[in-house]
Design a protein around this motif. Structure first.
Motif, PDB file in Angstrom:
ATOM      1  N   THR A 167       0.819  -1.217   0.000  1.00 52.42           N
ATOM      2  CA  THR A 167       0.000   0.000   0.000  1.00 52.42           C
ATOM      3  C   THR A 167       0.851   1.265   0.000  1.00 52.42           C
ATOM      4  O   THR A 167       0.316   2.363  -0.188  1.00 52.42           O
ATOM      5  CB  THR A 167      -0.930   0.017   1.220  1.00 52.42           C
ATOM      6  OG1 THR A 167      -0.144  -0.151   2.413  1.00 52.42           O
ATOM      7  CG2 THR A 167      -1.960  -1.104   1.145  1.00 52.42           C
ATOM      8  N   ALA A 168       2.175   1.142   0.168  1.00 59.22           N
ATOM      9  CA  ALA A 168       3.051   2.319   0.156  1.00 59.22           C
ATOM     10  C   ALA A 168       3.099   2.981  -1.216  1.00 59.22           C
ATOM     11  O   ALA A 168       3.580   4.115  -1.341  1.00 59.22           O
ATOM     12  CB  ALA A 168       4.462   1.921   0.580  1.00 59.22           C
ATOM     13  N   ILE A 169       2.591   2.298  -2.256  1.00 63.05           N
ATOM     14  CA  ILE A 169       2.638   2.861  -3.601  1.00 63.05           C
ATOM     15  C   ILE A 169       1.304   3.478  -4.020  1.00 63.05           C
ATOM     16  O   ILE A 169       1.158   3.963  -5.151  1.00 63.05           O
ATOM     17  CB  ILE A 169       3.073   1.771  -4.617  1.00 63.05           C
ATOM     18  CG1 ILE A 169       3.716   2.412  -5.845  1.00 63.05           C
ATOM     19  CG2 ILE A 169       1.895   0.865  -4.988  1.00 63.05           C
ATOM     20  CD1 ILE A 169       4.422   1.436  -6.758  1.00 63.05           C
TER      21      ILE A 169
ATOM     22  N   TRP B 214       0.024   6.280  -3.425  1.00 66.05           N
ATOM     23  CA  TRP B 214       0.114   7.706  -3.763  1.00 66.05           C
ATOM     24  C   TRP B 214       0.262   7.942  -5.265  1.00 66.05           C
ATOM     25  O   TRP B 214      -0.036   9.038  -5.771  1.00 66.05           O
ATOM     26  CB  TRP B 214       1.292   8.355  -3.036  1.00 66.05           C
ATOM     27  CG  TRP B 214       2.631   7.770  -3.391  1.00 66.05           C
ATOM     28  CD1 TRP B 214       3.255   6.710  -2.798  1.00 66.05           C
ATOM     29  CD2 TRP B 214       3.508   8.212  -4.437  1.00 66.05           C
ATOM     30  NE1 TRP B 214       4.459   6.450  -3.406  1.00 66.05           N
ATOM     31  CE2 TRP B 214       4.645   7.359  -4.416  1.00 66.05           C
ATOM     32  CE3 TRP B 214       3.448   9.233  -5.382  1.00 66.05           C
ATOM     33  CZ2 TRP B 214       5.700   7.501  -5.309  1.00 66.05           C
ATOM     34  CZ3 TRP B 214       4.502   9.371  -6.280  1.00 66.05           C
ATOM     35  CH2 TRP B 214       5.615   8.521  -6.229  1.00 66.05           C
TER      36      TRP B 214
ATOM     37  N   GLU C 201      -2.925   2.167   7.197  1.00 67.51           N
ATOM     38  CA  GLU C 201      -1.920   1.937   6.167  1.00 67.51           C
ATOM     39  C   GLU C 201      -2.360   2.530   4.826  1.00 67.51           C
ATOM     40  O   GLU C 201      -1.547   3.076   4.073  1.00 67.51           O
ATOM     41  CB  GLU C 201      -1.663   0.443   6.012  1.00 67.51           C
ATOM     42  CG  GLU C 201      -0.948  -0.189   7.202  1.00 67.51           C
ATOM     43  CD  GLU C 201      -0.685  -1.671   6.980  1.00 67.51           C
ATOM     44  OE1 GLU C 201      -1.041  -2.168   5.888  1.00 67.51           O
ATOM     45  OE2 GLU C 201      -0.136  -2.317   7.896  1.00 67.51           O
TER      46      GLU C 201
ATOM     47  N   ARG D  88      -1.820   6.327   4.991  1.00 72.51           N
ATOM     48  CA  ARG D  88      -0.391   6.674   4.889  1.00 72.51           C
ATOM     49  C   ARG D  88       0.120   6.463   3.462  1.00 72.51           C
ATOM     50  O   ARG D  88       0.849   7.310   2.924  1.00 72.51           O
ATOM     51  CB  ARG D  88       0.431   5.815   5.859  1.00 72.51           C
ATOM     52  CG  ARG D  88       0.380   6.294   7.300  1.00 72.51           C
ATOM     53  CD  ARG D  88       1.454   5.606   8.144  1.00 72.51           C
ATOM     54  NE  ARG D  88       1.276   4.158   8.196  1.00 72.51           N
ATOM     55  CZ  ARG D  88       0.485   3.541   9.070  1.00 72.51           C
ATOM     56  NH1 ARG D  88      -0.197   4.256   9.966  1.00 72.51           N
ATOM     57  NH2 ARG D  88       0.372   2.222   9.057  1.00 72.51           N
ATOM     58  N   GLY D  89      -0.257   5.345   2.865  1.00 77.99           N
ATOM     59  CA  GLY D  89       0.211   5.061   1.510  1.00 77.99           C
ATOM     60  C   GLY D  89      -0.314   6.047   0.479  1.00 77.99           C
ATOM     61  O   GLY D  89       0.339   6.305  -0.530  1.00 77.99           O
TER      62      GLY D  89
ATOM     63  N   THR E  13       6.234   7.447  -0.989  1.00 78.13           N
ATOM     64  CA  THR E  13       7.464   6.703  -0.740  1.00 78.13           C
ATOM     65  C   THR E  13       8.166   6.505  -2.074  1.00 78.13           C
ATOM     66  O   THR E  13       7.608   5.906  -2.990  1.00 78.13           O
ATOM     67  CB  THR E  13       7.160   5.327  -0.117  1.00 78.13           C
ATOM     68  OG1 THR E  13       6.454   5.521   1.115  1.00 78.13           O
ATOM     69  CG2 THR E  13       8.442   4.562   0.148  1.00 78.13           C
TER      70      THR E  13
ATOM     71  N   ARG F 274      11.739   5.374  -4.226  1.00 82.12           N
ATOM     72  CA  ARG F 274      13.021   4.674  -4.221  1.00 82.12           C
ATOM     73  C   ARG F 274      13.693   4.859  -5.579  1.00 82.12           C
ATOM     74  O   ARG F 274      13.022   4.834  -6.607  1.00 82.12           O
ATOM     75  CB  ARG F 274      12.814   3.178  -3.964  1.00 82.12           C
ATOM     76  CG  ARG F 274      12.442   2.843  -2.541  1.00 82.12           C
ATOM     77  CD  ARG F 274      11.948   1.417  -2.361  1.00 82.12           C
ATOM     78  NE  ARG F 274      12.602   0.444  -3.217  1.00 82.12           N
ATOM     79  CZ  ARG F 274      12.256  -0.857  -3.258  1.00 82.12           C
ATOM     80  NH1 ARG F 274      11.284  -1.297  -2.476  1.00 82.12           N
ATOM     81  NH2 ARG F 274      12.888  -1.683  -4.062  1.00 82.12           N
TER      82      ARG F 274
END
Length: 424
Positions: free
Chosen positions: A45-47, A49, A173, A176-177, A182, A184
């Motif tokens: 779920t960090a992707i 955004w 989560e 936040r995601g 996030t 890289r």
């Protein structure tokens, strides 16, 4: 009389909204679903955004394509043929045609893999049967029939909203995601970013949208180019609203696919997902039978919409490049070359599957390929929609140019970043 005008306005709005939803749904083809599923499984779920970040890009390129078709009265490749050098026409045509054909083959294979979950037949034979059904619709169905069928098929994508809810994601989560990007700077991450951008801004969507606007004018009786040239401010405003609705729909589907696979597959260590069908099977023990079935239904439904958009889109491009008649309003005998192109491209897509073409890997890699073919075509569209020779007084406004050049720069930068990681 005012009541009749009001009815006409409502019908026009309903038709416009339908067009936007069709384009948005076609953008979420099995290749896109495979790419989003792979991204969610790999990065969780960090992707999330990325979905809202890509939304204005999607709106910009599709609206500019729609505007080009409305104002010029031509499809994208007819504009290139009429206003640009032949070498540019053929260079762009070759890349787009090859990309559309390979992606159509990949999508047919992806649909067949999904249908294979329910039907015990060899994948190539399912591909052939699906292709025959789609070709029959394009050859013998009227434009109005095809548009109506496509509208109903868009409902299949709602399955991904339900699948995401059945996955029971963690609200904290998800928040936040979505709100905290996030990033890289490694090859895996940049590859998936380029793949998401590429599959969200696929070249076949540009050509389909511009030609769809031309087809709508032909349906209104404007069969000659001189009758189709020009669009009022109110028509362009309605088009902006139409495209925004369609892209919101498409982007929401992307978001829920990322959510469902990120909250289940990634959370349970299943990070190597290459296809939408594989994601559907992997979801079964984690999110339940219902989520898996819904995910599979979505692949099949949108595939029936997206594949003919690709093959017809490429046929439009080829016929316009040669100056031949290209319209789904015409019968096969009235535009033989156009329909032969549709049949030929469909046949090539089928043959690739019989020759051992691997749709599993191609569904994700085609997104990366589209990511590299998109920048030059997008640059060309920006130049076209700022040309007074083509657009008259309907050239882009400052805010539209700002969105367009930011999108173009972002797409070029993402592709360049991926190349840099390969070289370094």
């Amino acid at each position: 009389m005012s009541g009749d005008n009001e009815t006409e306005k409502k019908q026009g709005l309903g038709k416009a909204i339908g067009l936007g939803i069709i384009t948005g749904a076609a953008d979420d083809d099995p290749s896109a679903i495979g790419t989003y599923a792979s991204a969610g499984a790999q990065f969780g779920t960090a992707i999330l955004w990325l979905a809202p970040v890509v939304l204005p890009m999607m709106f910009t390129v599709v609206y500019l394509s729609s505007k080009l078709g409305q104002v010029s009265g031509r499809g994208l490749f007819q504009v290139i043929r009429d206003f640009y050098p032949r070498w540019l026409l053929w260079a762009v045509l070759v890349g787009v045609t090859i990309g559309n054909t390979i992606e159509a083959a990949a999508d047919l294979g992806g649909m067949a893999a999904a249908l294979g979950i329910f039907i015990a037949l060899p994948i190539p034979w399912i591909v052939a049967a699906v292709a025959a059904a789609l070709l029959a619709l394009q050859m013998f169905g009227s434009y109005a029939t095809i548009r109506s069928v496509f509208r109903w098929l868009t409902l299949a994508l709602l399955a991904y909203v339900a699948a995401a809810l059945l996955a029971r994601p963690n609200p904290g989560e998800i928040l936040r995601g979505t709100l905290l990007p996030t990033v890289r700077f490694d090859r895996d991450f940049l590859s998936i970013v380029v793949a998401i951008i590429g599959t969200s801004l696929s070249a076949y969507i540009y050509t389909w949208e511009s030609n769809q606007q031309v087809e709508e004018k032909i349906e209104d009786g404007k069969t000659r180019l001189s009758q189709r040239i020009g669009a009022s401010n109110s028509e362009l405003a309605r088009s902006r609203r139409d495209v925004l609705i369609g892209m919101l729909f498409s982007n929401a589907v992307m978001y829920f696919i990322l959510m469902s696979t990120g909250a289940t597959l990634h959370a349970h260590g299943q990070t190597n997902i290459e296809t939408a069908a594989q994601a559907a099977e992997a979801l079964r023990p984690l999110a339940g039978e219902g989520a898996s079935v819904l995910f599979t239904v979505g692949i099949i439904g949108v595939g029936f919409l997206a594949v003919p958009v690709m093959t017809a889109g490429a046929a439009y491009d080829l016929a316009q490049a040669f100056g031949w008649k290209a319209s789904l309003h015409a019968r096969p005998g009235e535009a033989p070359a156009f329909y032969w192109f549709i049949a030929g491209l469909t046949a090539i897509a089928v043959v690739l599957n019989f020759l051992g073409f691997n749709p599993m890997r191609a569904l994700v890699w085609s997104g990366i390929v589209q990511g590299f073919s998109t920048p030059p075509l997008l640059l060309l569209i920006m130049l076209m929609t700022n040309s007074r020779r083509i657009m008259g007084d309907k050239v882009n406004s400052r805010w539209m140019n700002a969105l367009g050049w930011i999108t173009t720069t972002a797409v070029f930068s993402a592709s360049a970043g991926l190349v840099a990681t390969w070289l370094l």
